[in-house]
Design an enzyme around this catalytic site. Structure first.
Site, short mmCIF file in Angstrom:
data_model
loop_
_atom_site.label_atom_id
_atom_site.label_comp_id
_atom_site.label_asym_id
_atom_site.label_seq_id
_atom_site.Cartn_x
_atom_site.Cartn_y
_atom_site.Cartn_z
N ASP A 179 0.85 -1.18 0.00
CA ASP A 179 0.00 0.00 0.00
C ASP A 179 0.88 1.23 0.00
O ASP A 179 1.85 1.31 0.75
CB ASP A 179 -0.89 -0.01 1.26
CG ASP A 179 -1.95 1.07 1.20
OD1 ASP A 179 -2.51 1.29 0.11
OD2 ASP A 179 -2.21 1.69 2.24
N GLU A 263 -2.28 -1.61 -5.10
CA GLU A 263 -3.50 -0.99 -5.60
C GLU A 263 -3.14 -0.12 -6.79
O GLU A 263 -2.14 0.59 -6.74
CB GLU A 263 -4.09 -0.13 -4.48
CG GLU A 263 -5.56 0.09 -4.63
CD GLU A 263 -6.13 0.69 -3.35
OE1 GLU A 263 -7.35 0.83 -3.26
OE2 GLU A 263 -5.36 1.03 -2.44
N CYS A 316 -12.27 -7.15 6.98
CA CYS A 316 -11.36 -7.83 7.89
C CYS A 316 -10.68 -8.94 7.10
O CYS A 316 -11.34 -9.83 6.57
CB CYS A 316 -12.12 -8.43 9.08
SG CYS A 316 -11.11 -9.55 10.07
N CYS A 335 -12.13 -6.20 14.91
CA CYS A 335 -13.20 -6.84 14.15
C CYS A 335 -14.24 -7.39 15.12
O CYS A 335 -13.90 -8.19 16.00
CB CYS A 335 -12.63 -7.96 13.29
SG CYS A 335 -13.91 -8.92 12.45
N ASP A 345 -3.84 0.00 7.84
CA ASP A 345 -3.10 -0.13 6.58
C ASP A 345 -2.61 -1.55 6.33
O ASP A 345 -2.61 -2.04 5.21
CB ASP A 345 -1.92 0.85 6.57
CG ASP A 345 -2.40 2.29 6.66
OD1 ASP A 345 -3.41 2.61 6.00
OD2 ASP A 345 -1.78 3.07 7.40
ZN LIG Z 1 -12.68 -10.50 11.46
#
Ligand SMILES: [Zn+2]
Length: 392
Positions: A179, A263, A316, A335, A345
């Site tokens: 990233d 990306e 996630c 999460c 990130d």
């Molecule tokens: Zn998760």
């Protein structure tokens, strides 16, 4: 086998500088002429001209403009090859539309053959007397081509590309997600973070002072020229620092890993955001990705680009849960599904990597084996960019 470049400073004498100026000028003329022609033809007939057509037309162009015959003809052909790769990159959506070359920018031309380094270390080019060159490291491998360039501050360089045996990245090397950002320059799914050094920002004050002084100098005075050189020198220093930094990171990433999923960036679109434009041009992501691609080719590391609509931050990477209310300000989150605690990130890079690994087997047949740079799109038939996450 891979290619490696060696860059040395050149010190041409007066007569040689005049001839080099001619070479830069002819190369620029040919590049711009065929770029314009190709744009016009494409606008009219949707047919895209390439090297084969250009090379034929170049012969006619040379009988029209006799002065083109004074320079090395292979250098002009090479200019067309460079134009072809720029056009191809554009059509593959790997780069923006090629720009016209300007006299005020860095000048260059490439000689593909018939050059050598003589016993005094001088560079021999076709149609020229040997040019003084300072060689600060040994040139290994078989020389393939040399690019001659001149910076806006008036320095000359030769970049000699040689072919040599270079160890490939380990075949069982890591497959990582990458990233690029403003806060950190780069983050990998292995948890590595590379800081953003902001070289331009750091030199900004000095540059502003110099530029103010330049604007007060009288037009075409020798003081103005001195002042112009000082400004150009600061720009060059910043560019060199940035280049060194990006070389180090791209070398590390491509030589240690077997596959990188990044990306795809819409740099032009981002630069339109005026608040960020300066920072984004300072960080020079496009330049970095180009390095990553050619180093990937040298070290045998595949580069994949994932469609930028892929929602890599909200998902996630451990269980696939989508956190819809994730704001830009949230740097860390837990999460609610699997209780994994995420650095925003790093989670995003893991998603990029996972997305690529799930997509590659499906697309493999479509890519040519020697093409290591591939774009992966999402299935657009199903609508928005969300479906990439729902299948996992
Ligand atoms: Zn998760």
């Amino acid at each position: 086998m891979g290619n490696k470049a060696y860059k040395f400073r050149l010190y041409p004498n007066k007569e040689q500088s005049v001839f080099l100026a001619k070479c830069f000028g002819c190369s620029r003329f040919v590049y711009n002429h065929f770029l314009r022609l190709t744009t016009d033809v494409y606008a009219k007939s949707k047919k895209s001209l390439r090297y084969k057509e250009w090379a034929k037309l170049l012969i006619e162009l040379k009988s029209e403009f006799e002065w083109l015959k004074e320079v090395n003809s292979q250098a002009l052909q090479q200019t067309l090859k460079d134009l072809e790769s720029a056009v191809t990159r554009f059509f593959k959506k790997l780069g923006g539309f090629p720009n016209f070359k300007k006299k005020s920018n860095r000048q260059s031309f490439r000689v593909p053959q018939h050059f050598s380094i003589d016993e005094k270390g001088f560079l021999r080019l076709p149609k020229m007397t040997p040019i003084k060159m300072v060689i600060h490291r040994e040139v290994l491998g078989t020389p393939k081509n040399v690019s001659i360039s001149k910076t806006p501050s008036g320095k000359y360089y030769a970049a000699i590309v040689t072919e040599q045996d270079i160890p490939h990245a380990p075949l069982n090397g890591d497959k990582i997600g990458l990233d690029l950002g403003l806060k950190e320059f780069a983050i990998t799914s292995k948890g590595e973070k590379f800081e953003n050094p902001r070289y331009f920002q750091k030199s900004l004050r000095r540059l502003q002072i110099r530029q103010r002084r330049l604007s007060r100098k009288q037009k075409s005075s020798s003081n103005r020229n001195k002042s112009r050189l000082r400004v150009a020198n600061i720009h060059e220093k910043v560019a060199n620092q940035r280049q060194d930094y990006q070389h180090k990171i791209s070398l590390k990433l491509t030589s240690e890993n077997q596959r990188i999923s990044a990306e795809s960036l819409n740099i032009k679109g981002m630069v339109k955001n005026r608040k960020l434009a300066k920072q984004i041009s300072d960080i020079a992501w496009g330049n970095f990705l180009t390095m990553l691609e050619y180093k990937g080719n040298i070290y045998g590391c595949e580069i994949y680009y994932v469609d930028r609509f892929f929602p890599s931050s909200k998902r996630c990477s451990n269980c696939g849960y989508i956190k819809e209310d994730l704001t830009l300000a949230t740097r860390e989150w837990e999460c609610p599904e699997c209780q994994h605690f995420w650095d925003r990130d790093i989670n995003a890079t893991l998603n990029l990597m996972l997305f690529c690994e799930s997509k590659i087997p499906l697309e493999e047949g479509k890519s040519t084996p020697d093409q290591l740079v591939v774009r992966l799109g999402m299935n657009r038939n199903t609508g928005s960019g969300q479906e990439a996450t729902s299948e996992a």
